[in-house]
Scaffold this motif. Structure first.
Motif, short mmCIF file in Angstrom:
data_model
loop_
_atom_site.label_atom_id
_atom_site.label_comp_id
_atom_site.label_asym_id
_atom_site.label_seq_id
_atom_site.Cartn_x
_atom_site.Cartn_y
_atom_site.Cartn_z
N ARG A 17 -16.62 -5.48 -9.27
CA ARG A 17 -17.30 -5.83 -8.13
C ARG A 17 -17.34 -4.73 -7.05
N CYS A 18 -16.24 -4.26 -6.75
CA CYS A 18 -15.93 -3.45 -5.55
C CYS A 18 -16.20 -1.96 -5.72
N ILE A 19 -16.56 -1.41 -6.96
CA ILE A 19 -16.49 0.03 -7.31
C ILE A 19 -17.88 0.47 -6.66
N PRO A 20 -19.22 -0.26 -6.85
CA PRO A 20 -20.24 0.11 -6.23
C PRO A 20 -20.01 0.16 -4.71
N ILE A 21 -19.31 -0.40 -4.05
CA ILE A 21 -19.24 -0.37 -2.57
C ILE A 21 -18.59 0.65 -2.26
N THR A 22 -17.41 1.07 -3.02
CA THR A 22 -16.38 2.23 -2.70
C THR A 22 -17.28 3.58 -2.90
N LYS A 23 -18.41 3.40 -3.60
CA LYS A 23 -19.10 4.86 -3.81
C LYS A 23 -19.91 5.18 -2.40
N LYS A 24 -20.10 4.06 -1.51
CA LYS A 24 -20.70 4.43 -0.40
C LYS A 24 -19.96 4.78 0.80
N ALA A 26 -18.01 6.94 3.32
CA ALA A 26 -17.99 8.39 3.68
C ALA A 26 -16.66 8.82 4.58
N GLY A 27 -16.13 9.93 4.08
CA GLY A 27 -15.00 10.66 4.82
C GLY A 27 -13.71 9.90 4.45
N PRO A 28 -12.53 10.49 4.66
CA PRO A 28 -11.16 9.81 4.63
C PRO A 28 -11.06 8.69 5.27
N MET A 29 -10.16 7.92 4.92
CA MET A 29 -9.90 6.72 5.55
C MET A 29 -8.36 6.42 5.44
N GLU A 30 -7.59 5.79 6.46
CA GLU A 30 -6.22 5.46 6.45
C GLU A 30 -5.96 4.46 5.59
N TYR A 31 -6.74 3.52 5.34
CA TYR A 31 -6.58 2.13 4.39
C TYR A 31 -7.97 1.95 3.86
N PHE A 32 -8.08 1.59 2.67
CA PHE A 32 -9.25 1.17 1.93
C PHE A 32 -9.26 -0.17 1.79
N ASN A 33 -8.46 -0.91 2.10
CA ASN A 33 -8.40 -2.50 2.00
C ASN A 33 -9.58 -3.18 2.34
N GLU A 34 -10.41 -2.94 3.42
CA GLU A 34 -11.66 -3.61 3.64
C GLU A 34 -12.59 -3.45 2.87
N TYR A 35 -12.78 -2.43 2.16
CA TYR A 35 -13.78 -2.04 0.97
C TYR A 35 -13.50 -2.63 -0.37
N LEU A 36 -12.08 -3.15 -0.49
CA LEU A 36 -11.64 -3.21 -1.79
C LEU A 36 -11.45 -5.07 -2.10
N GLY A 37 -11.95 -5.63 -1.18
CA GLY A 37 -11.79 -7.19 -1.07
C GLY A 37 -10.35 -7.51 -1.50
N ASN A 38 -10.30 -8.32 -2.54
CA ASN A 38 -8.88 -9.06 -2.72
C ASN A 38 -8.01 -7.96 -3.94
N THR A 39 -8.47 -6.87 -3.90
CA THR A 39 -7.81 -6.04 -4.74
C THR A 39 -6.54 -5.59 -4.23
N SER A 40 -6.21 -5.63 -2.99
CA SER A 40 -4.89 -5.24 -2.53
C SER A 40 -3.60 -6.23 -3.05
N ASN A 109 -19.61 3.04 -19.64
CA ASN A 109 -20.64 2.48 -18.80
C ASN A 109 -20.09 2.47 -17.19
N GLY A 110 -18.85 2.87 -16.97
CA GLY A 110 -18.31 3.08 -15.50
C GLY A 110 -17.29 1.81 -15.05
N ALA A 111 -17.35 0.66 -16.00
CA ALA A 111 -16.68 -0.45 -15.71
C ALA A 111 -15.06 -0.24 -16.00
N VAL A 112 -14.35 -0.95 -15.22
CA VAL A 112 -12.88 -0.90 -15.26
C VAL A 112 -12.57 -1.92 -16.53
N ASP A 113 -11.44 -1.41 -17.35
CA ASP A 113 -11.00 -2.35 -18.26
C ASP A 113 -9.44 -2.30 -18.37
N THR A 114 -8.84 -3.29 -17.98
CA THR A 114 -7.48 -3.32 -17.60
C THR A 114 -6.78 -3.81 -19.08
N SER A 115 -7.19 -3.52 -20.22
CA SER A 115 -6.44 -3.64 -21.36
C SER A 115 -5.53 -2.53 -21.61
#
Length: 165
Positions: A17-24, A26-40, A109-115
């Motif tokens: 769900r978050c991969i398309p958001i992360t492609k947007k 721009a620039g370095p960040m200290e933390y990516f949590n806000e873009y990755l939803g519940n991933t953390s 297809n660019g999807a994550v597969d956690t197997s």
């Protein structure tokens, strides 16, 4: 409590769900949590579930809280997430930090597969650092020189290795 398999499926869904958001981003960040939803917290939930399977290596009264995602690297074939896991001990208000790296391949297809994925967690020869100390010195885990204390590699046949001292 969710099973390892349930957490893995939730993480896969959240990353996809978050991969398309992360492609947007721009620039370095200290933390990516806000873009990755519940991933953390799903990442450390999955890590904690693996560590609890081997109670001799990870004390069963420890619990994972959340993580700070410090690096997110997406290529055509893989995803790598680096961060700082935040964990605690039952009946103790103090929390602790240790670094981790999570790596997973992407399907065509660019999807994550956690197997199939891997976790590197904790630095051999370095004690965990209290969250209070980490808040004062966020660079404490910046060094990449030490070997990893826990190496978790999930492939068709699961393997778990600990280099715990």
């Amino acid at each position: 409590m969710k099973s390892l398999e349930e957490i893995r499926e939730m993480l896969e869904s959240e990353l996809n769900r978050c991969i398309p958001i992360t492609k947007k981003i721009a620039g370095p960040m200290e933390y990516f949590n806000e873009y990755l939803g519940n991933t953390s917290f799903l990442l450390v939930g999955l890590l904690g579930a693996h560590l609890r399977e081997d109670n001799d290596k990870w004390i069963s009264i420890r619990w994972m809280d959340d993580s700070l995602i410090t690096d997110f690297n997406l290529t055509d074939h893989s995803l790598s997430i680096k961060g700082i896991a935040i964990w605690g001990i039952e009946n103790d208000m103090e929390q602790w930090t240790e670094p981790f790296i999570f790596e997973v391949a992407l399907e065509n297809n660019g999807a994550v597969d956690t197997s199939s994925y891997s976790f590197l967690f904790g630095k051999t020869g370095y004690p965990e650092v209290s969250y209070d100390y980490f808040r004062k010195d966020r660079s404490i885990w910046a060094s990449n020189k030490a070997a990893w204390r826990y190496v978790i590699s999930i492939k068709p046949e699961k393997s778990f290795e600990s280099t715990k001292e």
